[in-house]
Design a protein around this motif. Structure first.
Motif, mmCIF file in Angstrom:
data_model
loop_
_atom_site.group_PDB
_atom_site.id
_atom_site.type_symbol
_atom_site.label_atom_id
_atom_site.label_comp_id
_atom_site.label_asym_id
_atom_site.label_seq_id
_atom_site.Cartn_x
_atom_site.Cartn_y
_atom_site.Cartn_z
ATOM 1 N N LEU A 12 0.856 -1.182 0.000
ATOM 2 C CA LEU A 12 0.000 0.000 0.000
ATOM 3 C C LEU A 12 0.892 1.230 0.000
ATOM 4 C CD1 LEU A 12 -2.427 -1.087 2.860
ATOM 5 C CD2 LEU A 12 -2.815 -1.309 0.416
ATOM 6 N N GLY A 13 0.414 2.283 -0.608
ATOM 7 C CA GLY A 13 1.185 3.507 -0.523
ATOM 8 C C GLY A 13 1.356 4.145 -1.857
ATOM 9 N N PRO A 14 2.213 5.091 -2.005
ATOM 10 C CA PRO A 14 3.293 5.476 -1.100
ATOM 11 C C PRO A 14 2.811 6.374 0.041
ATOM 12 C CG PRO A 14 3.408 6.779 -3.086
ATOM 13 C CD PRO A 14 2.271 5.821 -3.268
ATOM 14 N N PHE A 15 3.560 6.314 1.133
ATOM 15 C CA PHE A 15 3.320 7.142 2.307
ATOM 16 C C PHE A 15 4.551 7.995 2.550
ATOM 17 C CE2 PHE A 15 0.724 3.359 3.020
ATOM 18 C CZ PHE A 15 -0.504 3.913 3.328
ATOM 19 N N ILE A 16 4.362 9.048 3.338
ATOM 20 C CA ILE A 16 5.474 9.927 3.715
ATOM 21 C C ILE A 16 5.770 9.702 5.196
ATOM 22 C CG2 ILE A 16 6.255 12.319 3.901
ATOM 23 C CD1 ILE A 16 4.135 12.972 1.745
ATOM 24 N N VAL A 17 7.037 9.552 5.540
ATOM 25 C CA VAL A 17 7.424 9.359 6.935
ATOM 26 C C VAL A 17 7.242 10.688 7.660
ATOM 27 C CG1 VAL A 17 9.300 8.774 8.515
ATOM 28 C CG2 VAL A 17 9.052 7.534 6.360
ATOM 29 N N ASN A 18 6.369 10.703 8.660
ATOM 30 C CA ASN A 18 6.072 11.921 9.417
ATOM 31 C C ASN A 18 6.968 12.041 10.634
ATOM 32 O OD1 ASN A 18 4.764 14.261 10.237
ATOM 33 N ND2 ASN A 18 3.267 13.123 11.436
ATOM 34 N N GLU A 19 7.220 10.905 11.315
ATOM 35 C CA GLU A 19 7.975 10.941 12.563
ATOM 36 C C GLU A 19 8.681 9.603 12.749
ATOM 37 O OE1 GLU A 19 6.951 11.532 17.315
ATOM 38 O OE2 GLU A 19 5.328 11.398 15.876
ATOM 39 N N VAL A 20 9.953 9.636 13.098
ATOM 40 C CA VAL A 20 10.710 8.419 13.394
ATOM 41 C C VAL A 20 10.733 8.266 14.905
ATOM 42 C CG1 VAL A 20 12.911 7.240 13.175
ATOM 43 C CG2 VAL A 20 12.103 8.711 11.321
ATOM 44 N N LEU A 21 10.205 7.158 15.390
ATOM 45 C CA LEU A 21 10.107 6.907 16.827
ATOM 46 C C LEU A 21 11.246 6.020 17.292
ATOM 47 C CD1 LEU A 21 6.297 6.158 16.928
ATOM 48 C CD2 LEU A 21 7.416 8.302 17.488
ATOM 49 N N PHE A 22 11.425 5.998 18.598
ATOM 50 C CA PHE A 22 12.433 5.125 19.206
ATOM 51 C C PHE A 22 11.981 3.673 19.060
ATOM 52 C CE2 PHE A 22 14.061 2.850 22.939
ATOM 53 C CZ PHE A 22 15.411 3.029 22.715
ATOM 54 N N GLY A 23 12.897 2.769 18.800
ATOM 55 C CA GLY A 23 12.572 1.355 18.695
ATOM 56 C C GLY A 23 12.215 0.930 17.291
ATOM 57 N N LYS A 24 12.732 1.630 16.273
ATOM 58 C CA LYS A 24 12.548 1.267 14.872
ATOM 59 C C LYS A 24 11.091 1.268 14.455
ATOM 60 C CE LYS A 24 16.724 -1.440 14.881
ATOM 61 N NZ LYS A 24 17.327 -2.736 14.700
ATOM 62 N N ALA A 25 10.377 2.300 14.815
ATOM 63 C CA ALA A 25 8.997 2.472 14.405
ATOM 64 C C ALA A 25 8.831 3.889 13.854
ATOM 65 C CB ALA A 25 8.059 2.249 15.580
ATOM 66 N N VAL A 26 7.827 4.067 12.994
ATOM 67 C CA VAL A 26 7.571 5.373 12.393
ATOM 68 C C VAL A 26 6.076 5.657 12.365
ATOM 69 C CG1 VAL A 26 9.628 5.352 10.934
ATOM 70 C CG2 VAL A 26 7.517 4.417 10.065
ATOM 71 N N ARG A 27 5.740 6.916 12.252
ATOM 72 C CA ARG A 27 4.362 7.335 11.980
ATOM 73 C C ARG A 27 4.338 7.861 10.542
ATOM 74 N NH1 ARG A 27 1.317 7.319 16.674
ATOM 75 N NH2 ARG A 27 2.495 7.721 18.552
ATOM 76 N N LEU A 28 3.270 7.542 9.826
ATOM 77 C CA LEU A 28 3.208 7.869 8.409
ATOM 78 C C LEU A 28 2.128 8.898 8.115
ATOM 79 C CD1 LEU A 28 3.423 4.264 6.949
ATOM 80 C CD2 LEU A 28 5.277 5.883 7.259
ATOM 81 N N LEU A 29 2.325 9.612 7.010
ATOM 82 C CA LEU A 29 1.316 10.488 6.423
ATOM 83 C C LEU A 29 0.908 9.879 5.089
ATOM 84 C CD1 LEU A 29 2.911 14.045 6.769
ATOM 85 C CD2 LEU A 29 0.897 13.245 7.946
ATOM 86 N N ASP A 30 -0.386 9.861 4.800
ATOM 87 C CA ASP A 30 -0.790 9.399 3.474
ATOM 88 C C ASP A 30 -0.712 10.561 2.488
ATOM 89 O OD1 ASP A 30 -2.967 10.887 4.126
ATOM 90 O OD2 ASP A 30 -4.429 9.261 3.991
ATOM 91 N N GLN A 31 -1.112 10.339 1.239
ATOM 92 C CA GLN A 31 -0.992 11.376 0.206
ATOM 93 C C GLN A 31 -1.906 12.563 0.474
ATOM 94 O OE1 GLN A 31 1.241 11.489 -2.130
ATOM 95 N NE2 GLN A 31 2.099 9.470 -1.717
ATOM 96 N N ASN A 32 -2.986 12.352 1.267
ATOM 97 C CA ASN A 32 -3.903 13.443 1.587
ATOM 98 C C ASN A 32 -3.430 14.270 2.776
ATOM 99 O OD1 ASN A 32 -5.540 12.473 -0.446
ATOM 100 N ND2 ASN A 32 -6.712 11.179 0.957
ATOM 101 N N GLY A 33 -2.355 13.851 3.435
ATOM 102 C CA GLY A 33 -1.827 14.590 4.575
ATOM 103 C C GLY A 33 -2.393 14.140 5.910
ATOM 104 N N GLU A 34 -3.119 13.014 5.937
ATOM 105 C CA GLU A 34 -3.674 12.506 7.193
ATOM 106 C C GLU A 34 -2.636 11.627 7.890
ATOM 107 O OE1 GLU A 34 -7.394 10.599 6.567
ATOM 108 O OE2 GLU A 34 -8.091 12.161 5.202
#
Length: 144
Positions: free
Chosen positions: A106-128
């Motif tokens: 699925l995607g593409p997504f934009i990486v919004n935030e890199v978290l500790f422990g090799k996890a990330v929060r994503l933004l979709d193409q609409n900015g959500e």
């Protein structure tokens, strides 16, 4: 009666194979060795067991190092930064009429935030923003 079924059939007590390898006091008494010699032989056997355990421990540690080295050869580091484009693997067993021809990402997504422990929060193409963090092993860089 105080007798085991084995002794009733064969006329003697059973001797375990372990007792022949590491003689017990009963086996030594039947062999006719003095108690001092038996104790000394027993001490040497126990000392040899410690050496064998160490040898096995070293072998296990060496094997684990070889397995770790082989595993690390196949590991690819996924280094992502904020703003990178990524695709997310779709591993959910959802029914799709396309069967095995359905897209597996699925995607593409934009990486919004890199978290500790090799996890990330994503933004979709609409900015959500996604509410749940996603592990890096579920992502792959997308090159546009």
């Amino acid at each position: 009666m105080g007798a085991t079924p084995y002794s009733l059939v064969y006329g003697m007590d059973a001797v375990l194979p372990v007792e022949l390898r590491i003689p017990s006091q009963r086996v030594m008494m039947e062999a006719g060795l003095p108690e001092f010699e038996w104790a000394q032989a027993r001490y040497q056997e126990l000392h040899m067991i410690d050496e064998k355990r160490l040898k096995v421990l070293y072998h296990v540690q060496r094997y684990q190092r070889l397995v770790e080295k082989a595993f690390k050869k196949k590991v690819r580091i996924r280094d992502v930064k904020k703003g990178d484009l990524v695709v997310k693997f779709d591993r959910a067993p959802v029914y799709d009429h396309r069967g095995k021809f359905r897209p597996n990402s699925l995607g593409p997504f934009i990486v919004n935030e890199v978290l500790f422990g090799k996890a990330v929060r994503l933004l979709d193409q609409n900015g959500e923003t996604s509410t749940e963090p996603i592990n890096l092993d579920q992502l792959k860089k997308y090159y546009a």
